[in-house]
Design an enzyme around this catalytic site. Structure first.
Site, PDB file in Angstrom:
ATOM      1  N   ILE A  88       0.852  -1.189   0.000  1.00  0.00           N
ATOM      2  CA  ILE A  88       0.000   0.000   0.000  1.00  0.00           C
ATOM      3  C   ILE A  88       0.886   1.236   0.000  1.00  0.00           C
ATOM      4  O   ILE A  88       1.822   1.333   0.814  1.00  0.00           O
ATOM      5  CB  ILE A  88      -0.919   0.040   1.226  1.00  0.00           C
ATOM      6  CG1 ILE A  88      -1.716  -1.267   1.336  1.00  0.00           C
ATOM      7  CG2 ILE A  88      -1.863   1.227   1.171  1.00  0.00           C
ATOM      8  CD1 ILE A  88      -2.323  -1.479   2.689  1.00  0.00           C
ATOM      9  N   CYS A  89       0.559   2.135  -0.885  1.00  0.00           N
ATOM     10  CA  CYS A  89       1.304   3.378  -0.934  1.00  0.00           C
ATOM     11  C   CYS A  89       0.513   4.425  -0.160  1.00  0.00           C
ATOM     12  O   CYS A  89      -0.396   5.043  -0.693  1.00  0.00           O
ATOM     13  CB  CYS A  89       1.515   3.791  -2.384  1.00  0.00           C
ATOM     14  SG  CYS A  89       2.193   5.431  -2.555  1.00  0.00           S
ATOM     15  N   LEU A  90       0.821   4.516   1.111  1.00  0.00           N
ATOM     16  CA  LEU A  90       0.074   5.455   1.956  1.00  0.00           C
ATOM     17  C   LEU A  90       1.098   6.147   2.848  1.00  0.00           C
ATOM     18  O   LEU A  90       1.886   5.472   3.520  1.00  0.00           O
ATOM     19  CB  LEU A  90      -0.955   4.680   2.790  1.00  0.00           C
ATOM     20  CG  LEU A  90      -1.874   5.470   3.693  1.00  0.00           C
ATOM     21  CD1 LEU A  90      -2.776   6.378   2.870  1.00  0.00           C
ATOM     22  CD2 LEU A  90      -2.719   4.523   4.531  1.00  0.00           C
TER      23      LEU A  90
END
Lengths: 150, 437
Positions: A88-90
């Site tokens: 996840i790119c968070l």
């Protein structure tokens, strides 16, 4: 350490759409999340999140990824910030964005709202290449946050 | 900044630990890892460690964290609180002011009054203390903290409760039952919980119990038959524990047990008192009879004397006589008292009378003395008058008529008159010392 105590507290009450699946120890937890509104992309789907805690939690961010399962069916949601290997790119989950005041519950809620607000049925740009060559831990990846609107 | 990350961390942690009241200890307690007994306001919870604040500090943005939590966070982020690059974990605001400020004392006091379980609870300590006192408890009092072995050459730790007698418990001893060797300090728990060879089966319920615990088990064994609690007062019921409990709620004798027990105790106490009195009585009686024999061989007059013993009547003739004798003794003593009082009275009266008489006599005596002095003066005056007269008679001689001389001598007590009298008086006046003396 006191972090384990802190993790223990979460089991009491969880917000709707977020369920604790397994928490055998304070190393790795499994959570299920659902999107609550009627977003057609994720309707009637449940996704499995895997949390990995280091000894430094909560000073250090946990490693949070989606995982797949066949029974019960747990796919990886289609989202411009979620790679097909579950990473996840968070910013919240990166070293820069993480804050020790976050917890499992707040991370789940952030991901939940990230999915809820999405309208693009697509993977991030360069998904195939990233999935093929990435060996880094998700936390150490320096993402470029191209689009802050989602 | 020349120092290595390790040094920075160490200095930060030192800072967090070096409170004025903290003592050096082998077991520094991390207050964040404690198990809190009291429920506390969620506003008192540090957002990082989710425990009530430990030595809380305020950031520039007024967010509060434990000093140690914020130090560790800042260090981990590669940011030092003493530089300008720090951000608040809660609001991510840049912190320009380098230092954190401690919160008010009252907040620390509230936090230190939260009650916590002893951190050695898993080892067996059941203490619940205020958080502010827990370090002291662990340092000095907790029985389950591991401390150095009293034997200086021994390096193994031992729990504080086991060093009451200063001797090393790390020698090997053999369990009497299973012949295995253990450290002495572990023997007890082995025998209690683990030793299989030391187990015997309970004769009633067939359960396997440690031989040492058999006596305790026998009292609570569910299969064993026990007599009713009022067995010694006449209830002959006996059954297994469960049935017995039902029986004892209805058995009337069981209800009487405390009362009967009390009565028994009183009876025993009374008997002891009675025995004591009997002994005393016999001693008194023998001594009295000896006195009686020496004074008066016949006992007849004893009967005539008033006997005030009303209690003696129901304890037989033996006691009655003794009481009689005692009362006789008592009345004699009273008589003596009375007589001595009367004697004293008389004595006082007599001395009073003597004193009165003395006073009158003294008065009379002084009167008499005064009279004598007066008479003496008069005598003196008469004598001197006579002497003067004789001198004048010698000098004047024939100038005076014979009748005048005669009248003077005839009237000697009334004194001379006219020119003769005056000089005499003056003389007598000047010689006044005589009567005074």
């Amino acid at each position: 350490m006191f972090a384990s105590k802190r993790l223990g507290k979460i089991q009491k009450s969880l917000p709707p759409g977020i369920d604790l699946v397994s928490a055998p120890d304070f190393k790795e937890w499994q959570m299920d999340i659902r999107v609550l509104d009627s977003n057609p992309l994720y309707l009637n789907q449940t996704y499995r999140l895997r949390f990995r805690f280091s000894n430094n939690y909560p000073i250090e961010a946990p490693e949070v990824t989606f995982t797949t399962l066949t029974t019960p069916p747990r796919p990886i949601p289609i989202h411009p910030h979620v790679y097909s290997n579950g990473i996840i790119c968070l910013d919240l989950l990166g070293t820069q964005g993480w804050s020790p005041v976050q917890n499992v519950e707040s991370v789940c809620m952030s991901i939940q709202s990230m999915l809820t607000g999405n309208t693009k049925n697509e993977r991030p740009p360069g998904n195939e290449e990233f999935v093929a060559r990435n060996t880094q831990r998700p936390r150490d990846i320096r993402f470029v946050y191209e689009d802050s609107s989602v | 900044m020349e120092s290595t990350p390790e040094q920075i961390l160490a200095s930060l942690l030192d800072e967090a630990d070096a409170g004025p009241t903290r003592r050096r200890s082998h077991h520094p307690v991390d207050l964040r890892a404690l198990d809190y007994v009291d429920s506390y306001d969620h506003n008192l919870m540090c957002a990082i460690c989710h425990s009530p604040f430990v030595r809380p500090v305020t950031l520039e943005c007024e967010h509060v964290f434990c000093q140690r939590c914020i130090s560790e966070t800042m260090f981990h982020q590669g940011q030092d609180l003493r530089t300008d690059s720090a951000t608040c974990p809660s609001c991510r605001r840049k912190l320009h002011h380098p230092a954190t400020t401690p919160v008010t004392k009252i907040l620390n006091q509230i936090l230190d009054e939260l009650r916590v379980n002893c951190p050695f609870r898993s080892a067996g300590c059941r203490e619940v203390k205020h958080r502010g006192q827990i370090q002291d408890h662990v340092d000095k009092y907790c029985d389950y903290v591991e401390v150095e072995c009293p034997l200086e050459t021994c390096l193994l730790p031992v729990q504080r409760k086991d060093i009451r007698e200063p001797r090393c418990l790390h020698g090997l001893v053999k369990c009497e039952d299973c012949r295995m060797s253990f450290l002495e300090k572990e023997l007890e728990s082995h025998q209690k919980n683990h030793c299989e060879a030391g187990k015997v089966s309970c004769p009633d319920c067939k359960a396997q119990v440690s031989r040492r615990d058999l006596a305790i088990h026998a009292e609570i064994c569910p299969e064993a038959v026990f007599p009713c609690g009022a067995a010694q007062y006449g209830c002959d019921f006996s059954a297994q524990l469960e049935t017995l409990l039902d029986h004892e709620t209805t058995c009337p004798l069981v209800k009487l047990v405390p009362f009967l027990k009390m009565q028994n105790e009183r009876l025993v106490a009374h008997e002891a008192a009675l025995k004591h009195l009997r002994q005393k009585n016999s001693i008194l009686e023998t001594s009295f009879s000896t006195i009686q024999e020496t004074l008066n061989p016949s006992n007849n007059n004893l009967i005539d004397l008033p006997s005030s013993s009303t209690t003696g009547s129901d304890t037989g003739p033996f006691d009655s006589t003794a009481h009689h004798l005692l009362s006789l003794h008592e009345s004699l003593r009273e008589e003596v008292n009375r007589v001595s009082a009367a004697v004293e009275h008389l004595d006082a009266k007599a001395s009073m009378m003597i004193m009165n008489a003395n006073l009158t006599i003294k008065e009379d005596l002084s009167h008499t003395n005064a009279a004598i002095a007066g008479m003496r003066m008069q005598l003196h005056w008469l004598v001197s008058a006579r002497l003067q007269n004789q001198q004048r008679v010698g000098v004047v001689g024939t100038q005076r008529s014979g009748e005048r001389l005669g009248s003077t001598s005839g009237n000697n007590t009334a004194g001379p008159s006219g020119s003769v009298e005056l000089p005499v008086r003056r003389l007598s006046d000047s010689n006044r010392q005589d009567p005074k003396l």
